[in-house]
Design an enzyme around this catalytic site. Structure first.
Site, short mmCIF file in Angstrom:
data_model
loop_
_atom_site.label_atom_id
_atom_site.label_comp_id
_atom_site.label_asym_id
_atom_site.label_seq_id
_atom_site.Cartn_x
_atom_site.Cartn_y
_atom_site.Cartn_z
N GLU A 150 -6.16 -6.27 106.19
CA GLU A 150 -6.46 -5.14 105.31
C GLU A 150 -7.60 -4.30 105.89
O GLU A 150 -8.69 -4.82 106.14
CB GLU A 150 -6.85 -5.65 103.93
CG GLU A 150 -7.19 -4.57 102.94
CD GLU A 150 -7.56 -5.12 101.57
OE1 GLU A 150 -7.67 -4.32 100.64
OE2 GLU A 150 -7.74 -6.35 101.45
N HIS A 152 -10.12 -2.29 104.99
CA HIS A 152 -10.86 -2.05 103.75
C HIS A 152 -12.21 -1.45 104.06
O HIS A 152 -12.81 -1.75 105.10
CB HIS A 152 -11.02 -3.39 103.01
CG HIS A 152 -11.61 -3.31 101.65
ND1 HIS A 152 -12.93 -3.02 101.42
CD2 HIS A 152 -11.04 -3.48 100.43
CE1 HIS A 152 -13.16 -3.02 100.12
NE2 HIS A 152 -12.02 -3.29 99.49
N ASP A 182 -6.32 0.27 102.98
CA ASP A 182 -6.87 0.33 101.62
C ASP A 182 -7.49 1.70 101.45
O ASP A 182 -8.34 2.10 102.24
CB ASP A 182 -7.91 -0.77 101.42
CG ASP A 182 -8.48 -0.78 100.01
OD1 ASP A 182 -9.23 0.18 99.68
OD2 ASP A 182 -8.22 -1.71 99.25
N HIS A 271 -2.58 -0.67 100.07
CA HIS A 271 -3.33 -0.91 98.84
C HIS A 271 -3.82 0.43 98.30
O HIS A 271 -4.69 1.08 98.90
CB HIS A 271 -4.53 -1.82 99.10
CG HIS A 271 -4.18 -3.25 99.18
ND1 HIS A 271 -5.04 -4.22 99.62
CD2 HIS A 271 -3.03 -3.90 98.85
CE1 HIS A 271 -4.46 -5.40 99.58
NE2 HIS A 271 -3.23 -5.23 99.11
N GLU A 307 -3.95 -0.80 93.04
CA GLU A 307 -5.02 -1.80 93.04
C GLU A 307 -6.24 -1.25 92.31
O GLU A 307 -7.05 -0.53 92.88
CB GLU A 307 -5.38 -2.18 94.47
CG GLU A 307 -6.36 -3.33 94.55
CD GLU A 307 -6.72 -3.68 95.99
OE1 GLU A 307 -6.72 -4.87 96.31
OE2 GLU A 307 -7.00 -2.75 96.77
#
Length: 342
Positions: A150, A152, A182, A271, A307
């Site tokens: 991910e 992020h 993300d 996400h 999310e």
């Protein structure tokens, strides 16, 4: 309208991650099967992402009975397993880091669990070196599962950990190895609700404003933490206050939608991070009207899991309602972008 009749965004598919419903889960208002049923009842699929260690007792050990029941639930509610989130846990043993061999062995049963449950995609973590992913490729090929760490906040597609993976991927050129963006990497502001929560904690207003000023600077999170600490040092601020405010440099980071363009061919899942909405239904800190067209035009056709991370500091808010607003926003944006009805 049933879950599998829910209108999908043009170009890619919508879904939910059970992470959005953390408060409902921790407060025991919903069990695992009840969460799945509610996602379907409110038409928040068809994709369903779950987090292995938080959703499944005994994970990564998955019994035949649990796997069969999970597949029955998916069929019963018209949902589709989209992504299984797994852990690297490289520092699981106090005082030492896993070796590459140990990390590979730690991932194997998690991948086997994903295969047993019918997940086509695994969200992994950058804590494991890229070599671990490469070593796991034969197992992914055996099961036909895609895997990606991910990306992020505060990372972005060009951050050193991401570039290390990109370089390793280029050597094996496998469609099963990719990334999970993300959208918290593409924030233009911090949510007002988050800032209000800082004030509820009675953090000094002048320190909040100073931290926000540093957050907007075009630097990485490590630099921002150091810069914030440098600026507050003459103010003799409470170290606890400085630590609490420094968290903002990691949860969201400024970024432009265009930065994802060259990575999109390697995206295996998305996400759709979000926090709050204004009166018009627009996310207040992430520019979805710019991000979603980039992914649509880039040819991404996988799932985006809604999310909601506002549960970290917001109480008394219905997470299912928040996810519904997020998916409605996604449909509006893609419909406008493509000139088709939502």
């Amino acid at each position: 309208m049933t879950a599998n009749q829910t209108p999908a965004a043009k170009g890619f598919k919508l879904g939910s991650t059970l992470y959005s419903f953390t408060n409902e889960w921790h407060e025991r208002r919903f069990g695992f099967e009840e969460l799945i049923a509610e996602v379907a009842r409110r038409n928040l699929g068809p994709g369903l992402e779950i987090i292995g260690f938080s959703s499944i007792r005994g994970f990564p050990n998955v019994s035949d009975e649990f796997a069969a029941r999970f597949k029955d639930l998916m069929a019963q509610h018209g949902l589709t397993p989209s992504s299984l989130a797994i852990n690297a846990d490289m520092a699981l043993k106090r005082g030492t880091m896993m070796s590459i061999d140990e990390a590979v062995a730690y991932h194997v049963p998690q991948i086997e669990a994903a295969a047993k449950l019918g997940f086509p995609v695994i969200r992994s973590q950058f804590a494991a070196p890229a070599e671990v992913a490469i070593r796991l490729l034969p197992l992914l090929e055996k099961h036909g599962i895609k895997m990606g760490p991910e990306v992020h906040a505060p990372l972005n597609p060009n951050s050193p950990p991401v570039m290390a993976y990109r370089e390793a991927y280029a050597k094996v050129n496998s469609p099963l190895l990719g990334f999970v963006p993300d959208f918290g990497c593409c924030a233009f502001a911090l949510p007002a609700t988050y800032i209000e929560n800082l004030r509820r904690q009675e953090l000094p207003e002048h320190l909040i404003q100073l931290a926000l000023e540093v957050w907007h600077l075009p630097k990485d999170a490590g630099w921002k933490r150091q810069e914030f600490a440098r600026r507050v040092e003459p103010l003799k601020a409470d170290p606890a206050d400085v630590s609490a405010l420094s968290v903002m440099f990691n949860i969201l980071s400024p970024g432009e939608a265009e930065m994802w363009k060259e990575l999109i061919p390697q995206v295996v899942h998305v996400h759709g991070k979000f926090y709050d909405f204004d009166a018009d239904g627009n996310e207040t800190s992430i520019a979805y009207d710019k991000i979603l067209p980039v992914f649509h035009d880039g040819g991404y056709t996988g799932f985006m899991s809604s999310e909601w991370e506002g549960h970290l500091y917001m109480r008394g808010v219905d997470a299912f309602d928040m996810v519904a607003k997020h998916q409605a926003l996604a449909r509006r944006i893609i419909a406008k972008h493509t000139g088709q009805a939502a």
